[in-house]
Design a protein around this motif. Structure first.
Motif, PDB file in Angstrom:
ATOM      1  N   GLY A 192       0.783  -1.226   0.000  1.00 53.02           N
ATOM      2  CA  GLY A 192       0.000   0.000   0.000  1.00 53.02           C
ATOM      3  C   GLY A 192       0.817   1.278   0.000  1.00 53.02           C
ATOM      4  N   ARG A 193       2.141   1.162  -0.063  1.00 55.71           N
ATOM      5  CA  ARG A 193       2.996   2.349  -0.003  1.00 55.71           C
ATOM      6  C   ARG A 193       3.777   2.513  -1.305  1.00 55.71           C
ATOM      7  N   THR A 194       4.159   3.746  -1.583  1.00 50.55           N
ATOM      8  CA  THR A 194       5.005   3.998  -2.745  1.00 50.55           C
ATOM      9  C   THR A 194       6.350   3.304  -2.540  1.00 50.55           C
ATOM     10  N   PRO A 195       6.967   2.837  -3.611  1.00 52.59           N
ATOM     11  CA  PRO A 195       8.224   2.091  -3.478  1.00 52.59           C
ATOM     12  C   PRO A 195       9.414   2.989  -3.175  1.00 52.59           C
ATOM     13  N   VAL A 196      10.496   2.352  -2.777  1.00 58.14           N
ATOM     14  CA  VAL A 196      11.752   3.035  -2.474  1.00 58.14           C
ATOM     15  C   VAL A 196      12.874   2.344  -3.235  1.00 58.14           C
ATOM     16  N   LEU A 197      13.755   3.135  -3.833  1.00 57.64           N
ATOM     17  CA  LEU A 197      14.967   2.609  -4.446  1.00 57.64           C
ATOM     18  C   LEU A 197      16.085   2.708  -3.412  1.00 57.64           C
ATOM     19  N   PHE A 198      16.698   1.565  -3.107  1.00 54.15           N
ATOM     20  CA  PHE A 198      17.726   1.513  -2.068  1.00 54.15           C
ATOM     21  C   PHE A 198      18.977   0.875  -2.647  1.00 54.15           C
ATOM     22  N   ILE A 199      20.078   1.599  -2.604  1.00 55.39           N
ATOM     23  CA  ILE A 199      21.330   1.138  -3.203  1.00 55.39           C
ATOM     24  C   ILE A 199      22.441   1.228  -2.173  1.00 55.39           C
ATOM     25  N   GLU A 200      23.219   0.165  -2.049  1.00 55.74           N
ATOM     26  CA  GLU A 200      24.368   0.143  -1.150  1.00 55.74           C
ATOM     27  C   GLU A 200      25.645   0.013  -1.963  1.00 55.74           C
ATOM     28  N   ILE A 201      26.599   0.889  -1.692  1.00 58.57           N
ATOM     29  CA  ILE A 201      27.923   0.821  -2.307  1.00 58.57           C
ATOM     30  C   ILE A 201      28.917   0.585  -1.186  1.00 58.57           C
ATOM     31  N   PRO A 202      29.489  -0.609  -1.114  1.00 61.98           N
ATOM     32  CA  PRO A 202      30.318  -0.979   0.039  1.00 61.98           C
ATOM     33  C   PRO A 202      31.665  -0.275   0.062  1.00 61.98           C
ATOM     34  N   SER A 203      32.319  -0.371   1.200  1.00 63.62           N
ATOM     35  CA  SER A 203      33.649   0.202   1.384  1.00 63.62           C
ATOM     36  C   SER A 203      34.331  -0.553   2.507  1.00 63.62           C
ATOM     37  N   SER A 204      35.647  -0.514   2.510  1.00 66.68           N
ATOM     38  CA  SER A 204      36.401  -1.139   3.597  1.00 66.68           C
ATOM     39  C   SER A 204      36.317  -0.304   4.871  1.00 66.68           C
ATOM     40  N   ARG A 205      35.880   0.942   4.740  1.00 66.90           N
ATOM     41  CA  ARG A 205      35.747   1.815   5.904  1.00 66.90           C
ATOM     42  C   ARG A 205      34.434   1.538   6.619  1.00 66.90           C
ATOM     43  N   LYS A 206      34.434   1.737   7.908  1.00 63.84           N
ATOM     44  CA  LYS A 206      33.260   1.371   8.702  1.00 63.84           C
ATOM     45  C   LYS A 206      32.185   2.459   8.704  1.00 63.84           C
TER      46      LYS A 206
END
Length: 462
Positions: free
Chosen positions: A67-81
């Motif tokens: 029932g909700r509008t969608p979300v685009l979620f993207i993760e770009i990893p890194s060695s940094r925390k």
């Protein structure tokens, strides 16, 4: 900068051009958004573009809650925390009338380096800008933290779907120590502008009813009070018709000294462009001449506008009838630090108490969005923003509050109180978000992208 500029020309401008063609109006303006499919089309355009221009290691998903509008979620990893959260949205305001001949909300047109059409600057460019900045860092071997790109589709409706997604994605988001928002404005196109605050917003409908049906005005005027005059009296409880200043103390909050100083600096840089950027008709003048006070008027002070009406026939259809009812949409901009739901309750009390002539009066607010006030800038962020502006624009960075509302910022400010915020954007003079002739200033957006890349690199290299 040259590489970013080329990427904009080759890959981003064509994508935003196609995005502008999509009438992806926010759910508040398209109640049947699921059936019309325009939001989905805009989302899929962004998804396919990201997949065609991938970042190393990226994990892309479209998150959907019932029932909700969608979300685009993207993760770009890194060695940094550390984690950086980058925000934008894909939903749009409606068409609006008044577009120049040959221009239109869904008709992209490039003129003098400006891409006209709805949503390009507010805020469709954001996902492409974020990708371009990170692509530049990866191509150049410069560091960046773990970056999350969150693109919602409900911002122009008040982001009412977003809290559910923040909760749903909380384990993946974790605790960002830097939030980059790309949905704000700039005072000019000559330097990088950081947003220090955003006003809140209270939207509601005032209804005044004096009759059960319309009657001949010659018979009734002088006996029956007009609904419009009663509405005028009620609105006068909120602001002063002569000065435009809000009377009610409950809608004000103290302006911090630092923000006054920043307003004076912004006024010194912008000069009369603060008010000349608006398309004044005839001999209309600004509300006052003190430029720093105008900056504060649009960023910290409450201001009321009537943005819609019902019960009023068009001039061609306006007979000599004393109308039974007037409805006015009241938009009250609130100081950044004021609690919007509290303001909404006070507004209702003020408008409904002791109505003139005993008229039938109601006020119902549908949106009460609290504003946002930035935390104290960390030295590294202030330095990196200024250095980026000098490098890519040749001018120092400037900081100023904005008059608009981005509910997401208040949500993040509460959820991540220790985070630093870089809120910026491309909505500069005459770009006219929400109105006719909205445009995206391409050269400014290119330089902004390069600045974002520099800040992300500086964050990782602290």
């Amino acid at each position: 900068m040259k590489t970013i500029g080329q990427f904009w020309d080759d890959a981003i401008v064509p994508a935003i051009t196609e995005y502008i063609r999509i009438p992806a109006k926010s759910p508040h303006f398209d109640r049947d958004w699921q059936k019309t499919g325009h939001i989905e089309s805009a989302l899929q355009l962004a998804v396919k573009w990201c997949q065609a221009n991938p970042l190393r290691g990226m994990k892309l998903e479209v998150v959907r809650l019932e029932g909700r509008t969608p979300v685009l979620f993207i993760e770009i990893p890194s060695s940094r925390k550390e984690t950086v959260l980058i925000y934008g949205h894909l939903d749009k305001q409606p068409e609006m009338t008044g577009w120049r001949e040959g221009f239109g909300a869904w008709q992209p047109r490039m003129v003098d380096g400006k891409l006209y059409g709805r949503g390009g600057a507010d805020d469709g460019y954001a996902v492409f800008c974020a990708f371009a900045a990170l692509k530049a860092l990866q191509d150049e071997g410069r560091p960046h933290a773990r970056c999350l790109i969150l693109i919602e589709c409900c911002e122009e409706s008040g982001s009412y779907d977003l809290p559910a997604y923040l909760e749903f994605l909380s384990r993946k988001i974790q605790t960002p120590d830097l939030v980059v928002g790309l949905d704000s404005g700039c005072g000019n196109y000559n330097q990088l502008w950081g947003t220090t605050s955003l006003r809140g917003l209270l939207n509601g409908v005032l209804s005044v009813e004096v009759l059960t049906e319309g009657v001949h005005s010659g018979d009734a005027s002088g006996v029956v009070p007009t609904s419009f005059r009663v509405a005028r009296q009620l609105i006068d409880r909120i602001d002063d018709a002569t000065t435009g200043l809000v009377r009610e103390s409950a809608f004000h909050s103290e302006i911090p000294k630092e923000r006054r100083i920043q307003a004076e600096r912004a006024a010194a840089v912008l000069g009369e462009e603060i008010w000349r950027k608006f398309p004044f008709a005839g001999g209309t003048q600004p509300m006052q001449r003190d430029l720093a006070e105008l900056v504060l008027n649009r960023s910290w002070r409450p201001m009321l506008a009537v943005t819609g009406a019902d019960g009023l026939p068009t001039p061609a259809n306006a007979g000599n009838v004393l109308r039974p009812k007037t409805q006015l949409v009241l938009s009250l901009r609130l100081p950044p630090t004021l609690d919007a739901p509290t303001a909404g309750r006070r507004m209702k009390e003020l408008l409904e108490a002791n109505p003139p002539y005993g008229a039938k009066v109601s006020y119902e607010y549908g949106q009460a969005a609290t504003g946002w006030h930035a935390p104290q800038l960390a030295p590294w962020l202030e330095k990196s923003v200024d250095e980026a502006s000098r490098r890519h624009y040749g001018q120092p960075a400037m900081w100023m509050g904005e008059g608009g509302t981005i509910p997401f910022m208040a949500m993040l400010g509460v959820k991540f109180p220790q985070a630093q915020f870089l809120i910026t954007g491309v909505l500069g003079p005459h770009s006219n978000a929400h109105g006719p002739n909205e445009f995206l200033h391409i050269d400014y957006a290119k330089r902004l992208t390069a600045c974002v890349a520099d800040v992300l690199s500086a964050h990782a290299a602290r």
